[in-house]
Design an enzyme around this catalytic site. Structure first.
Site, PDB file in Angstrom:
ATOM      1  N   CYS A  80      32.308  28.358  50.668  1.00  0.00           N
ATOM      2  CA  CYS A  80      33.405  27.401  50.907  1.00  0.00           C
ATOM      3  C   CYS A  80      33.299  26.165  50.020  1.00  0.00           C
ATOM      4  O   CYS A  80      34.273  25.445  49.847  1.00  0.00           O
ATOM      5  CB  CYS A  80      33.446  27.002  52.374  1.00  0.00           C
TER       6      CYS A  80
ATOM      7  N   HIS B 142      37.861  20.503  52.653  1.00  0.00           N
ATOM      8  CA  HIS B 142      37.865  21.947  52.894  1.00  0.00           C
ATOM      9  C   HIS B 142      38.483  22.167  54.266  1.00  0.00           C
ATOM     10  O   HIS B 142      38.157  21.460  55.225  1.00  0.00           O
ATOM     11  CB  HIS B 142      36.434  22.473  52.844  1.00  0.00           C
TER      12      HIS B 142
ATOM     13  N   ASN C 230      41.048  29.068  57.238  1.00  0.00           N
ATOM     14  CA  ASN C 230      39.976  28.793  56.280  1.00  0.00           C
ATOM     15  C   ASN C 230      40.055  29.813  55.143  1.00  0.00           C
ATOM     16  O   ASN C 230      39.784  30.990  55.348  1.00  0.00           O
ATOM     17  CB  ASN C 230      38.631  28.895  57.013  1.00  0.00           C
TER      18      ASN C 230
END
Ligand code: ACO
Length: 323
Positions: free
Chosen positions: A113, A250, A280
């Protein structure tokens, strides 16, 4: 001094949308649990046969067009992904060929990520050292391929997508008023390898595997690490938190984003949120959020942005960029 300035960005989301209600038809969950715990309402899912390179190519073409740059002018292409088309070659080289970039170098980076911040850091280093003048960075993911769709604790959290940005070398006075990347800071702590991982791999099981996560453990570390690396990057850039116009985090979970913003003393009006519609998307989430805020006019030239991300490893990082 030479700074790398972001001169264009672009993003791409697969057509198919999977809502929380859709999910509740095949796994024991419900819309209110997912919204309450994560802020996620829906996510995009790649079509059958649509790969990470396909998503990356679409985002890259939009970024190049926004920047007014031909692919052949690129010296560097860095693709951040943890869901590559093949074990090798790098998915970046497939995108390179499709874009018609025949010179320079293309490679992947794997920081889960935190991949987009890592790609930005690599491109910024290439540009500031004189190894490249123009670079394309992409975050692209097809997490739908590595989810265990029977595990409600993970499958509700992720989605597919891609985002890209073009960076260009620019001679600058070297002050905090410069446009471009002012600072990037990155860290990792491999002692947390097992908190968030994929239970397969070339060298272990010879399978792609499925994503496994200790959600509470991830949550526990996320907020503290994100706030501290963002603070470190702001200090390195020489800017105070009050000077920040936009936090582009993020997009893992609305609660993590809110808690981090609070720790940094930033009001939610200054935070770009897409997690409700994208879920996500790992390395793609920051450029997807960034492109949305640029396209709708929220992010304006001269404004100061902080991007931050944490992912498996753990790996985490933050960048301070003047738009
Ligand atoms: N639907 C309904 N119930 C669920 C679901 C679901 N999808 N998933 C779990 N539950 C249940 C659990 O089984 C548990 O039930 P029990 O009490 O009967 O055992 C209950 O809900 C509570 O589960 P917890 O895991 O304690 O829930 P928590 O409040 O910790 O929320 C979550 C879980 C959302 C995963 C949270 O821990 C979190 O956000 N962690 C961060 C993880 C993350 O964002 N990861 C992304 C990748 S890393 C990154 O990008 C930063």
């Amino acid at each position: 001094m030479i700074r790398s300035r972001i001169i264009g960005c672009g993003s791409y989301l697969p057509e198919k949308i999977l809502t929380n209600d859709d999910l509740s038809r095949f796994v024991e969950t419900n819309n209110s649990w997912i919204v309450e715990r994560t802020g996620i309402r829906e996510r995009h899912i790649a079509a059958e046969g649509e790969t990470t390179a396909d998503l990356a190519e679409q985002a890259a073409r939009k970024a190049l067009s926004a920047a007014g740059i031909e692919a052949n002018a690129l010296d560097l292409l860095v693709l951040a992904t943890s869901t590559p088309d093949n074990t090798f070659p790098a998915t970046a080289t497939r995108v390179q060929a499709r874009l018609g970039m025949t010179g320079g170098v293309a490679f992947d980076v794997q920081a889960v990520c935190a991949g987009f911040v890592c790609a930005l850091s690599v491109a910024d280093s290439f540009i500031r050292s004189g190894q490249a003048r123009t670079a394309l960075i992409i975050g692209a993911e097809t997490y739908s391929r590595i989810l265990d769709w029977s595990d409600r604790t993970t499958c509700v959290l992720f989605g597919d997508g891609a985002g890209a940005a073009v960076l260009s070398a620019e001679e600058s006075p070297g002050t905090t008023a410069d446009r471009g990347v002012l600072a990037v800071k990155m860290h990792s702590d491999g002692r947390h390898y097992d908190a968030l991982y994929v239970d397969g791999g070339v060298s272990t099981t010879q399978t792609a595997g499925h994503l496994r996560m200790n959600g509470r453990e991830v949550f526990r570390h996320a907020v503290g690490n994100l706030a501290s690396v963002a603070t470190e990057a702001m200090a390195a850039a020489g800017v105070a938190p009050e000077a920040i116009d936009w936090l582009v985090p993020h997009q893992a979970n609305a609660r993590i984003i809110e808690a981090t913003a609070k720790k940094l003393g930033l009001p939610m009006e200054k935070v770009v949120m897409t997690v409700d519609r994208h879920a996500n998307t790992s390395a793609a989430s920051i450029p997807l959020a960034l492109c949305e805020a640029v396209a709708d006019g929220r992010v304006k030239p001269g404004q100061l942005l902080v991007m931050e991300a944490i992912g498996g490893g753990f790996v985490w990082g933050a960048a301070v960029v003047r738009w």
